[in-house]
Design a protein around this motif. Structure first.
Motif, PDB file in Angstrom:
ATOM      1  N   LEU A  83       0.847  -0.551  -0.416  1.00 41.85           N
ATOM      2  CA  LEU A  83       0.142  -0.229   0.139  1.00 41.85           C
ATOM      3  C   LEU A  83       1.022   1.335   0.121  1.00 41.85           C
ATOM      4  N   ASN A  84       1.752   1.142   0.637  1.00 41.12           N
ATOM      5  CA  ASN A  84       3.369   2.589   1.147  1.00 41.12           C
ATOM      6  C   ASN A  84       3.253   2.813  -0.421  1.00 41.12           C
ATOM      7  N   ALA A  85       4.291   1.778  -0.920  1.00 44.72           N
ATOM      8  CA  ALA A  85       4.821   1.692  -2.358  1.00 44.72           C
ATOM      9  C   ALA A  85       4.257   2.085  -3.811  1.00 44.72           C
ATOM     10  N   GLY A  86       2.589   1.282  -3.177  1.00 48.30           N
ATOM     11  CA  GLY A  86       1.582   2.089  -4.480  1.00 48.30           C
ATOM     12  C   GLY A  86       0.546   3.585  -4.221  1.00 48.30           C
ATOM     13  N   ILE A  87       1.403   3.869  -2.919  1.00 48.27           N
ATOM     14  CA  ILE A  87       0.224   5.764  -2.872  1.00 48.27           C
ATOM     15  C   ILE A  87       1.841   6.495  -3.549  1.00 48.27           C
ATOM     16  N   SER A  92       3.457  10.415  -7.582  1.00 51.58           N
ATOM     17  CA  SER A  92       4.436  10.464  -8.142  1.00 51.58           C
ATOM     18  C   SER A  92       3.830  11.291  -9.750  1.00 51.58           C
ATOM     19  N   VAL A  93       3.050  10.148 -10.752  1.00 53.06           N
ATOM     20  CA  VAL A  93       2.074  10.381 -11.103  1.00 53.06           C
ATOM     21  C   VAL A  93       1.502  12.151 -11.226  1.00 53.06           C
ATOM     22  N   VAL A  94       0.657  12.440 -10.401  1.00 51.42           N
ATOM     23  CA  VAL A  94      -0.539  13.564 -10.531  1.00 51.42           C
ATOM     24  C   VAL A  94       0.976  14.549 -10.240  1.00 51.42           C
ATOM     25  N   LEU A  95       1.987  14.333  -9.770  1.00 53.25           N
ATOM     26  CA  LEU A  95       3.336  15.380  -9.221  1.00 53.25           C
ATOM     27  C   LEU A  95       3.872  15.405 -10.572  1.00 53.25           C
ATOM     28  N   ALA A  96       3.746  14.730 -11.729  1.00 57.62           N
ATOM     29  CA  ALA A  96       4.803  14.613 -12.824  1.00 57.62           C
ATOM     30  C   ALA A  96       3.217  15.561 -14.199  1.00 57.62           C
ATOM     31  N   ILE A  97       2.026  14.515 -14.096  1.00 59.98           N
ATOM     32  CA  ILE A  97       1.660  15.248 -14.890  1.00 59.98           C
ATOM     33  C   ILE A  97       1.367  16.514 -14.408  1.00 59.98           C
ATOM     34  N   ARG A 143      11.306  -0.381   5.378  1.00 58.68           N
ATOM     35  CA  ARG A 143      11.828  -0.031   4.463  1.00 58.68           C
ATOM     36  C   ARG A 143      11.056   0.706   3.471  1.00 58.68           C
ATOM     37  N   ALA A 144      10.047   0.417   2.739  1.00 56.83           N
ATOM     38  CA  ALA A 144       8.785   1.192   2.377  1.00 56.83           C
ATOM     39  C   ALA A 144       8.725   2.260   2.977  1.00 56.83           C
ATOM     40  N   THR A 145       8.741   2.676   4.145  1.00 58.82           N
ATOM     41  CA  THR A 145       8.126   4.053   5.013  1.00 58.82           C
ATOM     42  C   THR A 145      10.164   4.401   4.617  1.00 58.82           C
ATOM     43  N   TYR A 146      10.828   3.566   4.974  1.00 58.23           N
ATOM     44  CA  TYR A 146      12.058   4.682   5.176  1.00 58.23           C
ATOM     45  C   TYR A 146      12.226   5.056   3.526  1.00 58.23           C
ATOM     46  N   LEU A 147      11.947   4.799   2.734  1.00 57.30           N
ATOM     47  CA  LEU A 147      11.984   5.336   1.195  1.00 57.30           C
ATOM     48  C   LEU A 147      11.020   5.988   0.723  1.00 57.30           C
ATOM     49  N   HIS A 148       9.970   6.561   1.913  1.00 56.06           N
ATOM     50  CA  HIS A 148       8.861   7.040   1.700  1.00 56.06           C
ATOM     51  C   HIS A 148       9.617   8.671   1.971  1.00 56.06           C
ATOM     52  N   LEU A 149      10.704   8.590   3.210  1.00 62.22           N
ATOM     53  CA  LEU A 149      11.318   9.302   4.476  1.00 62.22           C
ATOM     54  C   LEU A 149      12.658   9.766   3.488  1.00 62.22           C
ATOM     55  N   THR A 179      10.830  19.081 -10.116  1.00 55.77           N
ATOM     56  CA  THR A 179       9.407  18.113 -10.029  1.00 55.77           C
ATOM     57  C   THR A 179       8.985  16.861 -10.326  1.00 55.77           C
ATOM     58  N   ILE A 180       9.508  16.766 -11.249  1.00 59.79           N
ATOM     59  CA  ILE A 180       9.740  15.730 -12.904  1.00 59.79           C
ATOM     60  C   ILE A 180      10.387  13.989 -12.168  1.00 59.79           C
ATOM     61  N   LEU A 181      12.285  15.368 -11.826  1.00 60.81           N
ATOM     62  CA  LEU A 181      13.041  14.406 -11.378  1.00 60.81           C
ATOM     63  C   LEU A 181      12.836  13.700 -10.246  1.00 60.81           C
ATOM     64  N   VAL A 182      12.242  13.985  -9.410  1.00 61.42           N
ATOM     65  CA  VAL A 182      11.921  13.172  -7.948  1.00 61.42           C
ATOM     66  C   VAL A 182      10.915  12.387  -7.982  1.00 61.42           C
ATOM     67  N   ALA A 183       9.588  12.659  -8.859  1.00 62.29           N
ATOM     68  CA  ALA A 183       8.215  11.899  -8.742  1.00 62.29           C
ATOM     69  C   ALA A 183       8.805  10.506  -9.850  1.00 62.29           C
ATOM     70  N   GLY A 184      10.092  10.378 -10.634  1.00 62.11           N
ATOM     71  CA  GLY A 184      10.820   9.933 -11.320  1.00 62.11           C
ATOM     72  C   GLY A 184      11.844   8.657 -10.707  1.00 62.11           C
ATOM     73  N   TYR A 185      12.239   8.998 -10.052  1.00 62.30           N
ATOM     74  CA  TYR A 185      12.929   8.763  -8.650  1.00 62.30           C
ATOM     75  C   TYR A 185      12.118   7.766  -7.472  1.00 62.30           C
ATOM     76  N   ILE A 186      10.834   8.549  -7.427  1.00 61.55           N
ATOM     77  CA  ILE A 186      10.577   7.687  -6.171  1.00 61.55           C
ATOM     78  C   ILE A 186       9.798   6.414  -6.500  1.00 61.55           C
ATOM     79  N   SER A 187       9.391   6.969  -8.117  1.00 67.18           N
ATOM     80  CA  SER A 187       8.948   6.004  -8.321  1.00 67.18           C
ATOM     81  C   SER A 187       9.732   4.661  -8.644  1.00 67.18           C
ATOM     82  N   TYR A 188      10.971   4.792  -9.408  1.00 66.48           N
ATOM     83  CA  TYR A 188      11.824   3.905  -9.170  1.00 66.48           C
ATOM     84  C   TYR A 188      12.491   2.892  -8.219  1.00 66.48           C
ATOM     85  N   GLU A 189      12.274   3.961  -7.261  1.00 63.62           N
ATOM     86  CA  GLU A 189      12.554   2.825  -5.955  1.00 63.62           C
ATOM     87  C   GLU A 189      11.900   2.042  -5.504  1.00 63.62           C
ATOM     88  N   SER A 190      10.298   2.381  -5.431  1.00 61.40           N
ATOM     89  CA  SER A 190       9.033   2.325  -5.463  1.00 61.40           C
ATOM     90  C   SER A 190       8.459   1.199  -6.077  1.00 61.40           C
TER      91      SER A 190
END
Length: 299
Positions: A83-87, A92-97, A143-149, A179-190
């Motif tokens: 659930l955390n990774a999916g959120i 990330s998609v919303v931010l990229a748009i 780990r999923a929560t840690y990646l959030h942070l 914002t786009i770069l961060v969104a891409g990184y978040i998706s890559y890690e999730s």
């Protein structure tokens, strides 16, 4: 809680930090007009919810087995991680748009306000990652929560760089680009977390040397064959194996020592946590190592 080195007070402190950061960044984003700050604020809000969910799942996962849940409640943490990774990916998609929209229609940003808020947010996010760092090494949920942070801390670095560029050179398009770069990184890690949790929930076979297992078991003098081997994971740390072995028609008192040898091989060499063994004489002796759809007709 001891096994991961985490306490409720740490989770509470991380949650409070994220709520404070969220409010701070929302105000800063509104005052400065920065999309990257607003996106980081929503991300931090998701982090606060993630930490709460992670803590609840961690407590549930620590419960002992019961009659209704004979394998325990560890899957609660796997569900929380999914659930955390999916959120994270949805955010990330919303931010990229929205960032693409800002690129097409740039808007002025107050870089000085953006810089102050980003620096404070970075320090708070860095403290949060330090608090959860140890538990993230041993627990997929944490780990999923840690990646959030961690992604928030990295996002703050990007925002700081963007704020400097905006303040000094008025390069406003850098805000949505960050914002786009961060969104891409978040998706890559999730994505790896989502894949791993799906594998566990779908009871995909863990990465074991199955041919090696078969060879090691049949190398025992009393074991003539191995078939119908099943392996799955309760969570990322606990592997369960069931296997049928063909042996001579021996008394139970002679079979039990062989069981102990099989358990020792699977647990010590292959990292299996729980083993179920079924001894047979000729039943299934010509069947494959892995269960085939029609094999049950011969049982």
């Amino acid at each position: 809680m001891e096994k991961s080195g985490l306490t409720g007070s740490r989770f509470l402190l991380v949650t409070i930090l994220n709520v404070v950061i969220t409010v701070f960044e929302l105000l800063g984003g509104i005052l400065s007009g920065s999309l990257s700050l607003l996106s980081d604020a929503f991300h931090n809000l998701g982090d606060a919810l993630s930490v709460v969910l992670s803590y609840i799942a961690h407590r549930i996962g620590g419960r002992q087995q019961t009659r209704s849940n004979t394998f325990g409640y560890r899957r609660a943490e796997i569900l929380a991680a999914l659930l955390n990774a999916g959120i994270l990916i949805v955010i990330s998609v919303v931010l990229a748009i929205e960032a693409v929209r800002r690129l097409m229609h740039p808007e002025p940003v107050k870089g000085d306000i953006m810089l102050v808020v980003a620096v404070v947010s970075f320090l708070a996010n860095l403290l949060s990652t330090v608090l959860l760092n140890h538990g993230a090494k041993h627990n997929l949920n944490i780990r999923a929560t840690y990646l959030h942070l961690l992604s928030d801390a990295l996002a703050s670095v990007g925002v700081i760089i963007g704020a400097v560029l905006i303040t000094v050179w008025q390069i406003y398009w850098v805000d949505p680009v960050i914002t786009i770069l961060v969104a891409g990184y978040i998706s890559y890690e999730s994505w790896p977390i989502i894949k791993q949790t799906f594998d566990i929930l779908m009871e995909a076979s863990p990465a074991l040397d199955y041919e090696g297992i078969s060879q090691d078991l049949t190398a025992l003098p009393e074991v003539e064959g191995v078939h119908h081997l099943h392996a799955w994971q309760i969570d990322e740390n606990n592997v369960v194996v069931s296997v049928h072995v063909n042996m001579d028609d021996l008394p139970l008192s002679q079979v039990e020592p062989i069981y102990r040898q099989i358990e020792a091989i699977l647990c010590r060499k292959y990292g299996v946590n729980h083993v179920t063994i079924q001894a047979e004489c000729h039943r299934g002796e010509n069947e494959s190592l892995f269960y085939q759809q029609n094999d049950w007709r011969h049982d």
